[in-house]
Write an enzyme that holds these catalytic residues in place. Structure first.
Site, short mmCIF file in Angstrom:
data_model
loop_
_atom_site.label_atom_id
_atom_site.label_comp_id
_atom_site.label_asym_id
_atom_site.label_seq_id
_atom_site.Cartn_x
_atom_site.Cartn_y
_atom_site.Cartn_z
N ALA B 63 -11.95 -42.98 -7.65
CA ALA B 63 -11.06 -43.78 -8.49
C ALA B 63 -11.84 -44.78 -9.34
CB ALA B 63 -10.02 -44.49 -7.63
N HIS B 285 -7.15 -37.57 12.26
CA HIS B 285 -7.53 -36.18 12.07
C HIS B 285 -7.86 -35.56 13.42
CE1 HIS B 285 -9.57 -32.72 10.43
NE2 HIS B 285 -9.17 -33.07 9.23
N ARG B 349 -1.48 -32.14 11.45
CA ARG B 349 -2.52 -33.00 11.99
C ARG B 349 -2.00 -33.99 13.03
NH1 ARG B 349 -5.79 -34.75 6.48
NH2 ARG B 349 -6.76 -32.73 6.17
N GLU B 444 -7.58 -44.93 -2.72
CA GLU B 444 -7.10 -45.18 -1.35
C GLU B 444 -6.74 -46.65 -1.14
OE1 GLU B 444 -9.85 -43.86 1.69
OE2 GLU B 444 -8.54 -44.45 3.32
N ARG B 454 -0.67 -38.25 4.33
CA ARG B 454 -1.26 -37.60 3.17
C ARG B 454 -1.54 -36.14 3.49
NH1 ARG B 454 -6.10 -36.11 1.99
NH2 ARG B 454 -7.17 -37.31 3.61
N LEU B 460 -8.44 -36.64 -3.06
CA LEU B 460 -9.33 -36.51 -4.22
C LEU B 460 -8.49 -36.48 -5.49
CD1 LEU B 460 -11.88 -33.87 -2.86
CD2 LEU B 460 -11.91 -36.36 -2.67
#
Lengths: 208, 654, 247
Positions: B63, B285, B349, B444, B454, B460
């Site tokens: 970003a 994750h 996840r 982020e 997300r 990305l």
């Protein structure tokens, strides 16, 4: 470095092949030596070709040495501080001896010219009697030894130089990698061995 | 114990409730044309005038790098910062999987609308429809831009771009560059930025860390930063400030974030008046390499794709210490396949992560500390052959072997969940402007597009959408429509911020206590992981909220920071970041406590379906929670969310 | 296991610096090299000493920030591995480990093991990009790129800019780094319009930064954690000669 190296390499190949004529005997070898001094006649006058070649070689040697000097200076400046733990030397022996090998070869060339061209240091020293001049020099063991050491250095120098030059000149690629490596080894062995055969033969009494 | 009113609707001793807020920047009307209409209504800055305006960009990830390069190219004066030694190191570089775009190159029914729909649903209905739709629209332009920059995406033999499916969606819309997509995209942005630095359009300050925000007359006008090499504290002034400083995952100490990733920039901005939204939305994750010991400083993620062929199991018997090959088939529990027969090992996840946690909490975990479950490829090797497995997962197996020293072709891998992304962040409107005028937040660091969860390969996309395409016109609009007076370095607001920053660093150095900065970070992280990690309960959160202030007090009494502030001092950098995590952690737990529902990355054990799935409470919680800093109990401002296009529905994966 | 560490300590760029010996006990073979240094640093802080400064960030081998010469090898003994991914099981109980910063005139030491690699950024800034105004890009599929070309470009684009090539090169040369970028961009059709200026400008910048010349020793590619091949240097030379003839 690459271009001048290539010029000298080509010369060495021809020089080495010419040397082998010694095995055809005195007459043949002397005739060859004489011919070298009259290439291009009658288009060229006398030893013009020889002098032309000498000029090109001199320029090549000087440029080669100058770039070597400049490159070395630059490289030493770029890495002023050494590691206190000696680095792993992944590079081959040939790579690591480029600088010293080059100096040995340069010293050898001077001696070699004084021995066989100017004949100042030659024990026989008869102009035109190339065969006898060669035999007289190489009958001395330490001359032969020096010659052999210089040729080993030359072989190593060519081994890295050829392939390094290929990369510098951009002819190196993944596909050619293997062939270039083989080429470098073959050339190095061929030239070094080709040159060494003569003094060894002299010392062994095969040529006298 | 403070008395609390009913959670969610009222306040408590931990927070108070303020007025509702709204995103007034977003146009209404048909969603397809909102972005076009917003761009059209935005005021423009004449190209010749742009060089008279200075913009500060903090951070050089996707970003920030994209924003700095684009703003400079448009003619603004950009002053940019990163704490690393080069803008190329930002943590976007570590993203593995890919980037989504609604190109529909596969002709498999994808569209902007479907990407929009998937993202709203995947975010568990806690994101703004307007923002998400715009993100989906811009996604296609990002791919064009990156290809033109020379990003070497994977290609087919036809020479055209390859795509794959990712993260539980049914279309193949993910573009990738082997397992290094983040690296390749970041290098693209970094190269564009480097070009502007070379041209003199960006004044780049690497190894320089923003320590505070300068707000003058209610507007963000600059930052105070520390040169990490000389220690010099310098104020920088500008017409607008852009924060692109990433997420706050390192509040957990152990996460897949880079060691340097921190929340100081966003937290300092929050303290100066920027609302902080939805901090409790953290993504965990499932397939990370478990920690091997106390000394561990960082966790490593392995691509989720491993779950396509690996089978997850634990021993049925508690505390079973036999090596995995000694445990017969009948004594293994393939728990995901057992509980979720339809999706098996491929459940989303959050579900996979939680299930692993429950097994380990129950004493069936494997490896050091019992914090791990097996991910076994024995069946896959039997079925496909070792060569095929190597071809598909060779890189990941190699990475695993490098870290653990175990050969996953012979011994099952051990995995455990870890924090790796944070959906919450500074509150921004449709223009990406925070509640402090002139302070923009991208990537982020903001909260805008992912809701409570997300989707894979969307981080990305959002970073680059914000940086390349959304921020530049909206920043121009701010500059064109605002009369900005000149400010000087002698302004009392500037000198007072410098004083505060210097004072704080001085205090950190003076304490000279008996604990290292890291020891506090580790303790805070463990506490938050236990009480505000994968499963959260009211009692646990209250426990954390009682402990954090004590820990903070202890930090300011016992921390030991060697050296001084006028030199490269990594301990001081660390301590200063940890001080902010110790404040931020409390807001994180307050937000988690107040949101008495489960949604996306926020799982309240009190709020689950009979099958143990997250249970949303749309009636009470269909809003973004934007917190205002007061120094005491924060004030909650609710931004109600409206769903006109995607209908609210419960997720179901069993 | 117990280790003897000899680490280069240097307070600032102007200081002389020296190797300092530390004994470290109870090192777990599962620690990464940097975690081992973390443990040492925690101890040093409590003993009132300055901890060892070293660069690091992602700790997963991709950001390129970490790097130290361990026993004479850039990034240590394991092939294709950054320092952060090197684990202590590569060493044995009782080992003496020498840890030094990258050494090159173009990478001056800032403190301990931290060096200034900004020369790399300036090389990229001089030409290591494709100029494309944001938003002006054509449709991604308008120019197909043959897969072998795309793959070769990717292989070169994996460079993480860590500087191990320079540290390992006896000449402190940045040829491998520069050649990887030139090869990545010059191979692609998108990079073609700036092909000649790119290589000329990047080589000029490389020389200006004080990096040494390449003598094709091959040390760089062995140290490279991403395995950038020596053929990239051959390619750089080819591109450079081509650019000279097109001037």
């Amino acid at each position: 470095m690459a271009v001048t190296g290539a010029v000298m390499l080509l010369y060495l190949l021809v020089h080495m092949l010419g040397n082998l004529k010694i095995f055809y005997g005195r007459e043949s070898f002397d005739e060859y030596a004489h011919w070298l001094r009259s290439i291009g006649v009658p288009a060229l006058h006398g030893a013009w070709f020889l002098w032309l070649m000498r000029a090109v070689l001199t320029v090549a040697v000087v440029l080669h040495a100058t770039s070597a000097y400049q490159l070395s200076r630059r490289d030493l400046k770029a890495r002023p501080q050494k590691y206190s733990h000696r680095q792993r030397l992944e590079a081959s022996y040939a790579v690591n001896t480029m600088r010293y090998g080059g100096i040995i070869i340069a010293l050898f060339i001077i001696y070699h010219l004084l021995d066989f061209t100017a004949l100042t240091l030659n024990r026989n020293g008869v102009e035109g009697a190339a065969y006898d001049n060669v035999v007289s020099s190489f009958s001395v063991w330490w001359v032969t030894l020096f010659y052999i050491i210089a040729m080993l250095a030359l072989g190593l120098h060519i081994h890295h130089g050829f392939w390094s030059a290929a990369r510098t000149l951009g002819v190196h690629s993944a596909a050619r990698e293997k062939n270039l490596k083989i080429g470098a080894t073959v050339l190095a062995v061929l030239i070094a061995a080709g040159f060494m055969v003569v003094p060894i033969a002299v010392l062994a009494g095969l040529v006298d | 114990m403070p008395e609390t009113t009913s959670l969610g609707s009222g306040g408590s001793a931990y927070w108070t409730v303020g007025d509702d807020i709204a995103d007034t920047a977003a146009p209404d009307g048909p969603i397809e044309t909102r972005w076009d209409r917003r761009k059209f209504s935005a005021k423009l800055v004449n190209p010749a005038n742009r060089r008279k305006h200075t913009v500060i960009v903090v951070g050089t990830g996707l970003a920030g790098g994209a924003a700095g390069a684009t703003l400079a190219e448009q003619g603004y004066n950009v002053i940019q910062f990163c704490f690393q030694d080069s803008p190329r190191r930002a943590h976007s570089i570590a993203a593995q999987g890919g980037i989504n775009a609604a190109k529909n190159y596969r002709n498999d029914g994808d569209s902007v609308y479907r990407l929009f729909y998937d993202t709203v649903k995947g975010g568990d209905f806690r994101a703004r429809e307007s923002n998400v739709y715009r993100l989906a629209q811009i996604s296609t332009q990002i791919i064009d831009q990156c290809v033109a920059q020379g990003v070497p995406f994977a290609r087919e033999y036809s020479g055209l771009l390859d795509t794959r499916s990712f993260g539980g969606v049914q279309v193949q819309r993910t573009f990738y560059a082997r397992g290094q997509t983040g690296q390749q995209l970041l290098i693209g942005a970094y190269q564009a930025l480097s070009r502007q630095i070379d041209a003199g359009a960006v004044e780049m300050h690497p190894r320089t860390e923003m320590l505070d925000l300068i707000v003058i007359d209610g507007r963000a006008r600059g930052i105070v930063a520390r040169d990490l090499v000389t220690g010099k504290i310098t104020p920088y002034l500008a017409d607008a400030v852009v924060l692109a400083t990433g997420g706050y995952g390192n509040v957990f100490f152990l996460s897949t974030n880079a060691k340097g990733s921190n929340t100081t920039a966003t937290w300092r901005a929050h303290r100066r008046g920027a609302l902080f939204a939805n901090p409790c939305y953290t993504q965990i994750h499932p397939t990370c390499i478990p920690r091997s010991g106390e000394y561990q400083g960082k966790l490593t993620l392995m691509s989720e794709s491993l779950r396509n062929d690996g089978r997850i199991w634990v021993p049925k018997q508690k505390g079973d210490t036999r090596s995995p090959d000694q445990i017969p088939e009948a004594e293994r529990d393939y728990y995901l396949e057992r509980i979720y027969p339809a999706f098996g090992n491929l459940v989303p996840r959050d579900i996979a992560s939680r299930a692993a946690k429950y097994q380990c909490d129950d004493g069936r975990g494997v490896g050091p500390g019992g914090l791990g479950v097996y991910l076994d490829f024995a069946d896959a090797i039997k079925r496909m052959g070792e060569d095929k497995v190597r071809e598909k997962y060779g890189n990941l197996f190699e990475m695993y072997e490098r870290i653990t020293g175990e050969d996953p072709y012979k011994v099952p891998m051990r995995i455990y969940p870890a924090v790796h992304y944070t959906m919450g962040g500074l509150w921004v409107d449709y223009d990406l402007q925070s509640s402090i005028p002139g302070l923009f937040v991208v990537g982020e660091a903001n909260f805008s597009d992912h809701g409570a969860n997300r989707l894979g390969a969307s981080a990305l996309m959002q970073g680059l959408a914000d940086g390349y395409f959304v921020l530049p016109p909206m920043l121009g609009n701010y500059i064109a429509s605002t009369k900005l007076g000149s400010v000087s370095l002698d302004d009392p607001a500037v000198t007072s911020v410098i004083g505060e920053v210097t004072g704080r660093l001085g205090r950190l150095l003076e304490i000279n206590g008996d604990r290292t900065p890291d020891s506090f970070h580790r303790e805070l992280g463990e506490l938050i992981w236990d009480e505000c990690g994968m499963g959260r309960t009211e009692a646990g959160l209250r426990k954390a909220l009682a402990r954090i202030p004590e820990l903070r007090e202890e930090f300011w009494r016992r921390v030991k920071v060697p050296g001084d502030s006028g030199e490269l001092n990594q301990s001081l950098e660390k301590a200063n970041r940890i001080a902010d995590f110790l404040e931020f952690g409390e807001l994180l737990c307050i937000d988690a406590l107040h949101r008495a529902e489960s949604c996306g990355g926020h799982f309240r054990e009190e709020s689950q379906t009979p099958d143990g799935e997250a249970l949303r409470d749309d009636e009470h919680f269909a809003y973004a929670a934007a917190w205002e800093y007061t120094g005491g109990a924060p004030v909650l401002h609710r931004e109600p969310l409206q769903f006109d296009y995607v209908h609210l529905a419960q997720r179901n994966y069993s | 296991m117990n280790l003897t560490l000899r680490i280069w300590r240097q307070r600032g760029p102007e200081d002389r610096g020296a190797m300092v010996t530390y004994e470290l006990a109870d090192v777990s073979p599962d620690m990464s090299f940097l975690e081992m240094l973390d443990v040492l640093n925690e101890r040093l802080i409590l003993e009132g000493e300055d901890p060892v400064a070293f660069d690091h960030d992602c700790r997963e081998g991709i950001c390129g920030m970490c790097g130290m010469v361990i026993n004479g090898q850039a990034h240590g003994p394991r092939d294709r591995t950054t320092t952060c991914q090197l684990h202590m099981r590569e060493f044995a109980d009782g080992d003496v480990i020498d840890v030094e910063p990258w050494r090159a005139a173009a990478f001056p030491v800032m403190r301990d093991l931290v060096v200034d690699r900004s020369g790399f950024d300036r090389i990229i800034g001089s030409g290591g990009y494709i100029s494309v105004v944001t938003g002006s890009a054509p449709e991604a599929h308008s120019t197909p790129v043959p897969k072998p070309i795309a793959d070769a470009a990717f292989d070169n684009a994996t460079c993480i800019g860590c500087g191990a090539c320079v540290a390992a090169c006896p000449n402190g040369s940045a040829m491998l780094f520069t050649s990887a970028k030139v090869t990545h961009l010059n191979l692609l059709p998108q990079g073609a319009p700036e092909r000649e200026s790119r290589v000329r400008d990047m080589v000029a910048q490389m020389d200006e930064e004080g990096f040494g010349g390449c003598t094709n020793t091959g040390e760089c590619t062995v140290a490279c954690p991403k395995g950038i091949p020596l053929t990239s240097i051959g390619n750089l030379n080819r591109e450079y000669l081509r650019a000279l003839t097109k001037r």
